[in-house]
Scaffold this motif. Sequence first.
Motif, PDB file in Angstrom:
ATOM      1  N   ASP A  47       0.806  -1.214   0.000  1.00  0.00           N
ATOM      2  CA  ASP A  47       0.000   0.000   0.000  1.00  0.00           C
ATOM      3  C   ASP A  47       0.842   1.269   0.000  1.00  0.00           C
ATOM      4  N   THR A  48       2.157   1.151   0.115  1.00  0.00           N
ATOM      5  CA  THR A  48       3.015   2.327   0.178  1.00  0.00           C
ATOM      6  C   THR A  48       3.386   2.790  -1.224  1.00  0.00           C
ATOM      7  N   GLN A  49       3.867   4.002  -1.309  1.00  0.00           N
ATOM      8  CA  GLN A  49       4.237   4.576  -2.601  1.00  0.00           C
ATOM      9  C   GLN A  49       5.448   3.872  -3.220  1.00  0.00           C
ATOM     10  N   ALA A  50       6.440   3.565  -2.414  1.00  0.00           N
ATOM     11  CA  ALA A  50       7.647   2.916  -2.920  1.00  0.00           C
ATOM     12  C   ALA A  50       8.164   1.952  -1.862  1.00  0.00           C
ATOM     13  N   VAL A  51       8.785   0.887  -2.322  1.00  0.00           N
ATOM     14  CA  VAL A  51       9.437  -0.064  -1.416  1.00  0.00           C
ATOM     15  C   VAL A  51      10.815  -0.346  -2.001  1.00  0.00           C
ATOM     16  N   LEU A  52      11.821  -0.295  -1.155  1.00  0.00           N
ATOM     17  CA  LEU A  52      13.184  -0.613  -1.542  1.00  0.00           C
ATOM     18  C   LEU A  52      13.811  -1.362  -0.388  1.00  0.00           C
ATOM     19  N   THR A  53      14.360  -2.536  -0.662  1.00  0.00           N
ATOM     20  CA  THR A  53      14.960  -3.327   0.401  1.00  0.00           C
ATOM     21  C   THR A  53      16.093  -4.171  -0.155  1.00  0.00           C
ATOM     22  N   ALA A  54      16.904  -4.690   0.729  1.00  0.00           N
ATOM     23  CA  ALA A  54      17.976  -5.618   0.357  1.00  0.00           C
ATOM     24  C   ALA A  54      17.891  -6.804   1.303  1.00  0.00           C
ATOM     25  N   LEU A  55      18.008  -7.992   0.732  1.00  0.00           N
ATOM     26  CA  LEU A  55      17.912  -9.224   1.507  1.00  0.00           C
ATOM     27  C   LEU A  55      19.085 -10.132   1.171  1.00  0.00           C
ATOM     28  N   ILE A  56      19.634 -10.784   2.188  1.00  0.00           N
ATOM     29  CA  ILE A  56      20.666 -11.780   1.942  1.00  0.00           C
ATOM     30  C   ILE A  56      19.989 -12.980   1.289  1.00  0.00           C
ATOM     31  N   GLU A  57      20.412 -13.323   0.092  1.00  0.00           N
ATOM     32  CA  GLU A  57      19.808 -14.433  -0.640  1.00  0.00           C
ATOM     33  C   GLU A  57      20.524 -15.747  -0.331  1.00  0.00           C
ATOM     34  N   LYS A  58      21.863 -15.708  -0.357  1.00  0.00           N
ATOM     35  CA  LYS A  58      22.625 -16.915  -0.036  1.00  0.00           C
ATOM     36  C   LYS A  58      24.079 -16.562   0.200  1.00  0.00           C
ATOM     37  N   GLN A  59      24.791 -17.518   0.804  1.00  0.00           N
ATOM     38  CA  GLN A  59      26.226 -17.397   0.974  1.00  0.00           C
ATOM     39  C   GLN A  59      26.863 -18.675   0.464  1.00  0.00           C
ATOM     40  N   GLN A  60      28.050 -18.524  -0.079  1.00  0.00           N
ATOM     41  CA  GLN A  60      28.757 -19.689  -0.574  1.00  0.00           C
ATOM     42  C   GLN A  60      30.260 -19.463  -0.474  1.00  0.00           C
ATOM     43  N   ARG A  61      30.982 -20.493  -0.789  1.00  0.00           N
ATOM     44  CA  ARG A  61      32.434 -20.448  -0.739  1.00  0.00           C
ATOM     45  C   ARG A  61      32.948 -19.478  -1.811  1.00  0.00           C
ATOM     46  N   PRO A  62      33.910 -18.623  -1.459  1.00  0.00           N
ATOM     47  CA  PRO A  62      34.492 -17.731  -2.466  1.00  0.00           C
ATOM     48  C   PRO A  62      35.241 -18.521  -3.533  1.00  0.00           C
ATOM     49  N   SER A  69      39.180 -19.312   3.548  1.00  0.00           N
ATOM     50  CA  SER A  69      39.126 -19.484   5.003  1.00  0.00           C
ATOM     51  C   SER A  69      38.722 -18.219   5.757  1.00  0.00           C
ATOM     52  N   THR A  70      38.633 -17.090   5.067  1.00  0.00           N
ATOM     53  CA  THR A  70      38.338 -15.837   5.766  1.00  0.00           C
ATOM     54  C   THR A  70      37.038 -15.155   5.370  1.00  0.00           C
ATOM     55  N   HIS A  71      36.510 -15.463   4.180  1.00  0.00           N
ATOM     56  CA  HIS A  71      35.357 -14.744   3.661  1.00  0.00           C
ATOM     57  C   HIS A  71      34.270 -15.686   3.149  1.00  0.00           C
ATOM     58  N   ARG A  72      33.110 -15.117   2.895  1.00  0.00           N
ATOM     59  CA  ARG A  72      31.999 -15.804   2.244  1.00  0.00           C
ATOM     60  C   ARG A  72      31.546 -14.938   1.074  1.00  0.00           C
ATOM     61  N   LEU A  73      31.269 -15.581  -0.043  1.00  0.00           N
ATOM     62  CA  LEU A  73      30.678 -14.874  -1.178  1.00  0.00           C
ATOM     63  C   LEU A  73      29.189 -14.777  -0.884  1.00  0.00           C
ATOM     64  N   THR A  74      28.715 -13.569  -0.718  1.00  0.00           N
ATOM     65  CA  THR A  74      27.348 -13.328  -0.272  1.00  0.00           C
ATOM     66  C   THR A  74      26.529 -12.694  -1.391  1.00  0.00           C
ATOM     67  N   THR A  75      25.412 -13.321  -1.703  1.00  0.00           N
ATOM     68  CA  THR A  75      24.515 -12.814  -2.735  1.00  0.00           C
ATOM     69  C   THR A  75      23.398 -12.029  -2.062  1.00  0.00           C
ATOM     70  N   VAL A  76      23.182 -10.815  -2.545  1.00  0.00           N
ATOM     71  CA  VAL A  76      22.176  -9.918  -1.985  1.00  0.00           C
ATOM     72  C   VAL A  76      21.172  -9.558  -3.072  1.00  0.00           C
ATOM     73  N   SER A  77      19.897  -9.664  -2.750  1.00  0.00           N
ATOM     74  CA  SER A  77      18.835  -9.250  -3.661  1.00  0.00           C
ATOM     75  C   SER A  77      18.359  -7.861  -3.256  1.00  0.00           C
ATOM     76  N   VAL A  78      18.345  -6.966  -4.212  1.00  0.00           N
ATOM     77  CA  VAL A  78      17.778  -5.635  -4.010  1.00  0.00           C
ATOM     78  C   VAL A  78      16.423  -5.656  -4.702  1.00  0.00           C
ATOM     79  N   ILE A  79      15.380  -5.451  -3.925  1.00  0.00           N
ATOM     80  CA  ILE A  79      14.017  -5.492  -4.442  1.00  0.00           C
ATOM     81  C   ILE A  79      13.425  -4.086  -4.339  1.00  0.00           C
ATOM     82  N   ALA A  80      12.858  -3.624  -5.445  1.00  0.00           N
ATOM     83  CA  ALA A  80      12.286  -2.279  -5.457  1.00  0.00           C
ATOM     84  C   ALA A  80      10.952  -2.291  -6.184  1.00  0.00           C
TER      85      ALA A  80
END
Length: 151
Positions: A47-62, A69-80
């Motif tokens: 019901d709002t005029q605009a929606v903008l958000t970001a959600l963590i979709e998944k993480q995987q091995r770099p 051993s130090t990081h994760r490749l993180t996929t982020v979805s930006v939904i608008a």
Amino acid sequence: MSDRTPSPRRQLLLAMEQTLQQISIENGYLTDAGAGWTLEPTPGDQDTQAVLTALIEKQQRPESPSKVSTHRLTTVSVIAKVPADTEEYQQVLDDLVTDIEAALDTREVARNFPDGIQVPVYVGMEPLMPEKASAGWVGVLLTYQSHIPKK
């Protein structure tokens, strides 16, 4: 409320918040999508005029052995989602994608991301169209990836 340090995932989302909230016509963008920023989308958002958000979709091995051993490749979805008349769906969709890409592709954006968290890199885009043409909105899902620390 806890004083603990936010997780790297939360830090990534907070940095994206700081970046994407700047999307406004007043700041030189084509839409005011940043006004609809939320980290907690709810069904009432329709019901709002605009929606903008970001959600963590998944993480995987770099892919890089040096980061395994130090990081994760993180996929982020930006939904608008922004208001649009049926005659303007394609133009509004294009403006929305242009704004999000521009916001995340400026030199200044790097300062919003903490040390060790990579500025998100573009992966892809999918339009989100309403079931009914008379719904009065158009949306988009953009996917980004970032290397973030494990801890």
